[in-house]
Enzyme design. Structure first.
Site, PDB file in Angstrom:
ATOM      1  CG  ASP A 163      30.700   3.586  11.480  1.00  0.00           C
ATOM      2  OD1 ASP A 163      31.307   2.500  11.482  1.00  0.00           O
ATOM      3  OD2 ASP A 163      29.893   3.913  12.374  1.00  0.00           O
ATOM      4  CE1 TYR A 183      -2.029  -3.495   2.047  1.00  0.00           C
ATOM      5  CE2 TYR A 183      -0.876  -2.597   3.960  1.00  0.00           C
ATOM      6  CZ  TYR A 183      -1.543  -3.636   3.347  1.00  0.00           C
ATOM      7  OH  TYR A 183      -1.722  -4.813   4.013  1.00  0.00           O
ATOM      8  CE  LYS A 210      27.229   0.907  11.935  1.00  0.00           C
ATOM      9  NZ  LYS A 210      28.104   1.830  12.705  1.00  0.00           N
ATOM     10  CG  ASP A 253      27.650  -0.786  -5.042  1.00  0.00           C
ATOM     11  OD1 ASP A 253      28.461  -0.423  -5.913  1.00  0.00           O
ATOM     12  OD2 ASP A 253      26.433  -0.524  -5.090  1.00  0.00           O
ATOM     13  CG  ASP A 266      31.244   4.269  -6.723  1.00  0.00           C
ATOM     14  OD1 ASP A 266      31.495   3.158  -7.238  1.00  0.00           O
ATOM     15  OD2 ASP A 266      30.409   5.065  -7.211  1.00  0.00           O
TER      16      ASP A 266
HETATM   17 MG    MG Z   1      28.649   0.544  -7.807  1.00  0.00          MG
END
Ligand code: MG
Ligand code: NAI
Length: 359
Positions: A221, A146, A188, A245, A249
């Site tokens: 972190d 919903y 984590k 992932d 970067d």
């Molecule tokens: Mg990526």
């Protein structure tokens, strides 16, 4: 008779259409020098294919890929196509169905490239991120209910299996034995107290089988800050699908540009072909101008050759990259003026001309 490798080539979309063809040129050049053959077959799959045919790849696409020794891939995704499809219908599909459970993503500062970390040198930035590539946060098992009502809800499930963790952990410790003998588990588990405590427990058990390797854990972190402040502490990082992932970067950024990162989606047992691609996406914002940095794509070709056992050819490509960057021959993302094809030509020239020296 010289060895022949059958390579499936998937340019994909955006800059993939520019950087994959130059990567293939580098592969063909190096194969002539080191006396093996590369036979390529092109598959025009991706978001462009979806716009024409309503699918990223045909239903028998995976079966087709299984017949190859390796897959050389650019990136998929276009602004005009639903951006949940590239991963679901191509990248994750290939990575999971071909059991490419290791995502090998080296981070290294090339000579002549300025890292945004002004105090750090080539010795400081030299490590590998191993991203678990088949499970974790990206299994896409969930539900949305919903969504347009006040009691709308959504849930995503993260899956961690003993088999999945053990196999990536063994890969990490074995890789560290060939490198600087350190493994950092980026986790984590202080907050994801079920999946990641299980993850830590299993990696800790596997660590005991490798007493020659220094094993530590670090929270994501702190790891993010450490990438920037003290990247020299890392050698082999093992982490989950989503954290890997994101961190890769960041790894690309400390190398100087996302356009520099190469990678392998590896099925270590060789039961299925592995897939080699740059860490970045299809970069539609710069596509079509011959300005994309092809080094991550070309580095991925070197990682592919290393995986196939052509170690000297792989090294030659890396030397060609270093020779090019060291001269200050850089694309726009690195504040240079060279085009995509200038960089590829320079690497190809190096491979051809250094032949006369080594022959
Ligand atoms: Mg990526
Ligand atoms: P992106 O990695 O394509 O681009 C991020 C930024 O980095 C952009 O400003 C781009 O211009 C720059 N960049 C990336 N590669 C570069 C290169 N080789 N040379 C110079 N600059 C470069 O990520 P973004 O913008 O989030 O995604 C664009 C599309 O790519 C989306 O459709 C996304 O789904 C897809 N994508 C596909 C991946 C894959 O096929 N494995 C991985 C990541 C994103």
């Amino acid at each position: 008779m010289s060895k022949m490798y059958k390579i499936a080539v998937v340019n994909g979309d955006g800059i993939g259409e520019e950087i994959v063809p130059v990567g293939v040129k580098v592969l063909k050049t190096v194969s002539q020098k080191f006396d093996f053959d590369i036979e390529t077959t092109d598959f025009s799959w991706g978001a462009g294919h979806y716009l024409k045919h309503g699918e990223f790849m045909p239903p028998d696409g995976i079966e087709k890929l299984k017949k190859f020794d390796a897959i050389y891939f650019g990136a998929v995704g276009l602004p005009e196509v639903d951006d949940t499809l590239p991963a679901k219908d191509y990248t994750f599909k290939v990575r999971t169905e071909l059991q490419q459970y290791v995502n090998y993503r080296p981070v290294k500062l090339f000579s002549g490239v300025k890292s945004p970390l002004r105090y750090k040198t080539e010795e400081d930035i030299d490590f590998v991120i191993l991203r678990e590539n088949n499970e974790g946060e990206f299994v896409q098992n969930g539900k949305i209910l919903y969504p347009d009502t006040p009691n709308g809800m959504a849930v995503d499930t993260s899956i961690v299996t003993r088999l999945g963790v053990e196999r990536i952990a063994h890969y990490a410790f074995k890789l560290a034995q060939k490198r600087k003998k350190r493994v950092t588990n980026v986790t984590k588990s202080n907050t994801l107290i079920y999946t990641l405590r299980f993850w830590d427990k299993i990696i800790g058990e596997v660590a005991k089988e490798y007493p020659d390797i220094e094993y530590t854990t670090m929270y994501i972190d702190n790891a993010s800050a450490s990438f920037v402040l003290k990247p020299e502490v890392f050698d082999v990082i093992v982490t989950t699908n989503m954290m890997g992932d994101i961190l890769s970067d960041l790894g690309g950024a400390i190398m100087g540009s996302l356009g520099l990162g190469g990678s392998g989606n590896i099925n270590p047992e060789g039961e299925f072909p592995s897939m080699f691609e740059p860490i970045h996406g299809s970069a539609p914002d710069i596509a079509g101008h011959n300005i994309a940095n092809p080094i991550g794509q070309i580095w991925s070709a070197a990682i592919m050759l290393e995986h196939l056992g052509e170690i000297n050819a792989a090294k030659d490509i890396i030397q060609g990259i270093e020779h090019t960057t060291a001269k200050g021959n850089l694309t726009k993302d690195l504040r240079g003026t060279a085009s995509t094809s200038d960089i590829a030509d320079s690497i190809i020239d190096y491979i051809i001309s250094s032949k006369s020296i080594t022959a």
